[in-house]
Write a protein that holds these residues in place. Structure first.
Motif, PDB file in Angstrom:
ATOM      1  N   CYS A 115       0.841  -1.197   0.000  1.00 14.20           N
ATOM      2  CA  CYS A 115       0.000   0.000   0.000  1.00 14.20           C
ATOM      3  C   CYS A 115       0.877   1.248   0.000  1.00 14.20           C
ATOM      4  N   CYS A 151      -2.224   6.011   6.092  1.00 11.57           N
ATOM      5  CA  CYS A 151      -3.247   6.357   7.085  1.00 11.57           C
ATOM      6  C   CYS A 151      -2.576   6.245   8.454  1.00 11.57           C
ATOM      7  N   TYR A 166      -3.302   5.490  11.401  1.00  8.76           N
ATOM      8  CA  TYR A 166      -3.583   4.401  12.354  1.00  8.76           C
ATOM      9  C   TYR A 166      -3.071   3.049  11.859  1.00  8.76           C
ATOM     10  N   CYS A 167      -2.593   2.969  10.619  1.00  7.52           N
ATOM     11  CA  CYS A 167      -2.503   1.673   9.944  1.00  7.52           C
ATOM     12  C   CYS A 167      -1.063   1.145   9.838  1.00  7.52           C
ATOM     13  N   PRO A 171       1.204  -0.507   5.591  1.00  9.62           N
ATOM     14  CA  PRO A 171       2.330  -0.121   4.729  1.00  9.62           C
ATOM     15  C   PRO A 171       3.675  -0.620   5.279  1.00  9.62           C
ATOM     16  N   HIS A 217     -10.173   2.333  -2.008  1.00 10.21           N
ATOM     17  CA  HIS A 217      -9.891   3.530  -1.207  1.00 10.21           C
ATOM     18  C   HIS A 217     -10.629   4.698  -1.868  1.00 10.21           C
ATOM     19  N   ARG A 262      -6.616  10.446   5.676  1.00  5.41           N
ATOM     20  CA  ARG A 262      -7.323   9.632   4.674  1.00  5.41           C
ATOM     21  C   ARG A 262      -7.345  10.286   3.291  1.00  5.41           C
TER      22      ARG A 262
HETATM   23 FE1  SF4 Z   1      -3.280   1.507   3.195  1.00  3.78          FE
HETATM   24 FE2  SF4 Z   1      -4.795   3.197   4.644  1.00  3.78          FE
HETATM   25 FE3  SF4 Z   1      -5.799   0.885   3.768  1.00  3.78          FE
HETATM   26 FE4  SF4 Z   1      -3.961   0.901   5.699  1.00  3.78          FE
HETATM   27  S1  SF4 Z   1      -6.055   1.724   5.798  1.00  3.78           S
HETATM   28  S2  SF4 Z   1      -4.022  -0.462   3.958  1.00  3.78           S
HETATM   29  S3  SF4 Z   1      -2.641   2.622   5.020  1.00  3.78           S
HETATM   30  S4  SF4 Z   1      -5.110   2.621   2.518  1.00  3.78           S
END
Ligand code: SF4
Ligand code: SAM
Length: 459
Positions: free
Chosen positions: A148, A152, A154-155, A158, A232, A271
């Motif tokens: 990815c 983001c 929180y995520c 990546p 997305h 986002r």
């Molecule tokens: Fe990528 Fe955001 Fe989805 Fe996590 S939430 S996989 S960072 S697009």
């Protein structure tokens, strides 16, 4: 060798488990159904929230005890394996084989090695690898990209899965052809952000179609049903909605994660879209596909989310009227920007908001499902339901559906069903013929058993 695989997490993990499992079989391993029968147990892990990590810890604790009693090789693959957090867990629980999401094809080397094997590189060979189609299954996953490029706050994805790499369309179509030849009728195209397909690191790849054109290409393959996840909103284009509308095999189901209805929270989440832009995409989807079934992901209790922000999420839910949603309380994940920079809200606040959101989702799912009563749906039946005398499957819009068995239909395949009852989580109907008449049911002892059918989770 007898191998047992345990999968946590998303559909990508299910695909990866299948990929590694088929590698194991090609090396002569036998796949067994339980830990007790196995001499190699491999856990495919998820690191997106704290809960799946706790589950992995608990399973590894049990496996370490078993390993003290008998020969057992313990393996861990997937997102958690890629993180320092996962590697600490692996050391603690005496994991022998550790494979990050980019090193899955090292499974052969890992098994040949007589010592601990850790593979944590992102290797290009994975993108060209075509796993054999699933055997005897009507549904299959097909990874069209890995990683990815978004960030983001929180995520952890990546970090665990690396930057986005799109698979070449020739590989995708070859894998699809093999799935078709094996009898697959419904394919789900997978990626963290399928709408960005063919644009890796912000650069358009020569010879790669846009995602909308990929849908059109896949639609010409002869496959009966196409679904895709995840979209997305930032990369969603009206052309995707147009491609869906003009490609009969593409199901009218869109999973478009919104995460929050508040612009303030969306900004803090990085986002890269606003509430208004998101609603504009929904309007475009409905313009092209008036009967679109909409699903989303929502995180409640993101750091700094106020009651007013949360109410904006509730009002957005009403404005869209989703058929279903995956809802999560924010989980602070080490290694993410929000973990580092923002203060977590109290657990009670997150739980209380999640409870209110779930009530809203239930209410909308009940209304949406009830609106299908009397309609005729195309249902992909997979086989026996939990209750004897019934078959289970799902509609083009991913609604789990149960029907009584009829004479002459064993259960596998796409059939026409008239819906006659609905709950928030399930639709019930009857198989019908080309004239709309009910097909003759197999006699059974307890027709009221339909009420006992297990709720099937949405795919
Ligand atoms: Fe990528 Fe955001 Fe989805 Fe996590 S939430 S996989 S960072 S697009
Ligand atoms: N790529 C997809 C997207 O951008 O919508 C989602 C992939 S993510 C693996 C699946 C979902 O997990 C996200 O949509 C989000 O709702 C949820 N999620 C991710 N990180 C989370 C966190 N730290 N806490 C709670 N939920 C989280």
């Amino acid at each position: 060798m007898k191998a047992h695989l345990i999968t946590y997490g998303c559909q990508m993990n299910e695909y990866d488990t299948h990929l590694v499992q088929s590698q194991l079989v090609s090396f002569g391993a036998q796949i067994v159904d339980s830990v007790d029968e196995a001499d190699f147990v491999l856990i495919n892990t998820c690191a997106v929230r704290g809960k799946p990590v706790d589950k992995v810890r608990s399973v590894l604790g049990t496996l370490r005890k078993l390993k003290a009693e008998r020969p057992l090789v313990i393996g861990m693959m997937g997102c958690l394996a890629q993180l320092e957090e996962g590697q600490q867990i692996a050391r603690k629980f005496e994991v022998d084989v550790l494979l990050g999401p980019g090193s899955l094809l090292d499974i052969g080397k890992a098994l040949e090695s007589n010592e601990r094997f850790w593979g944590l590189q992102f290797k290009d060979e994975l993108h060209d690898h075509i796993p054999p189609p699933p055997v005897g299954k009507l549904q299959a996953h097909l990874t069209i990209m890995r990683g990815c490029d978004h960030h983001c706050t929180y995520c952890i994805v990546p970090t665990t899965r690396g930057p986005q790499v799109s698979r070449h369309p020739d590989q995708i179509l070859r894998e699809l052809d093999m799935q078709l030849a094996a009898g697959v009728q419904e394919v789900t195209l997978l990626g963290q952000n399928v709408n960005a397909y063919g644009v890796d690191g912000g650069a358009k790849l020569a010879g790669y179609p846009s995602f909308a054109d990929l849908l059109r290409l896949v639609g010409r393959s002869g496959i009966q049903r196409i679904k895709f996840t995840t979209s997305h909103p930032m990369n969603f284009t009206e052309d995707v909605a147009a491609a869906m509308a003009e490609t009969p095999a593409v199901c009218e189901f869109v999973h478009l994660p919104v995460q929050s209805g508040s612009n303030r929270v969306l900004r803090r989440m990085a986002r890269e879209y606003t509430r208004e832009e998101y609603l504009h995409h929904i309007a475009n989807i409905r313009k092209h596909i008036p009967n679109a079934v909409l699903a989303t992901d929502i995180i409640v209790g993101f750091p700094g989310e106020t009651e007013a922000d949360f109410e904006e999420t509730l009002s957005l839910y009403d404005e869209v009227g989703y058929d279903s949603a995956y809802m999560f309380a924010y989980s602070a994940r080490p290694g993410t920007p929000s973990y580092k920079h923002f203060e977590d809200l109290p657990r009670e606040v997150k739980v209380e908001r999640l409870t209110r959101l779930i009530a809203k989702q239930k209410d909308w799912s009940a209304r949406k499902n009830a609106a299908h009563v009397g309609s005729i749906q195309e249902v992909l039946l997979r086989g026996d339901a939990f209750s004897e005398g019934f078959l289970e499957g799902h509609t083009r819009g991913n609604h789990p559906t149960v029907v009584p068995k009829v004479l002459g239909i064993t259960g596998a395949g796409v059939h026409r069903v008239r819906i006659n009852q609905a709950t928030p989580h399930m639709m019930y109907g009857n198989l019908i013929d080309a004239n709309g008449e009910n097909l003759p049911e197999v006699p059974r002892f307890a027709p009221e058993a339909a009420a006992l059918v297990s709720p099937l989770q949405m795919a």
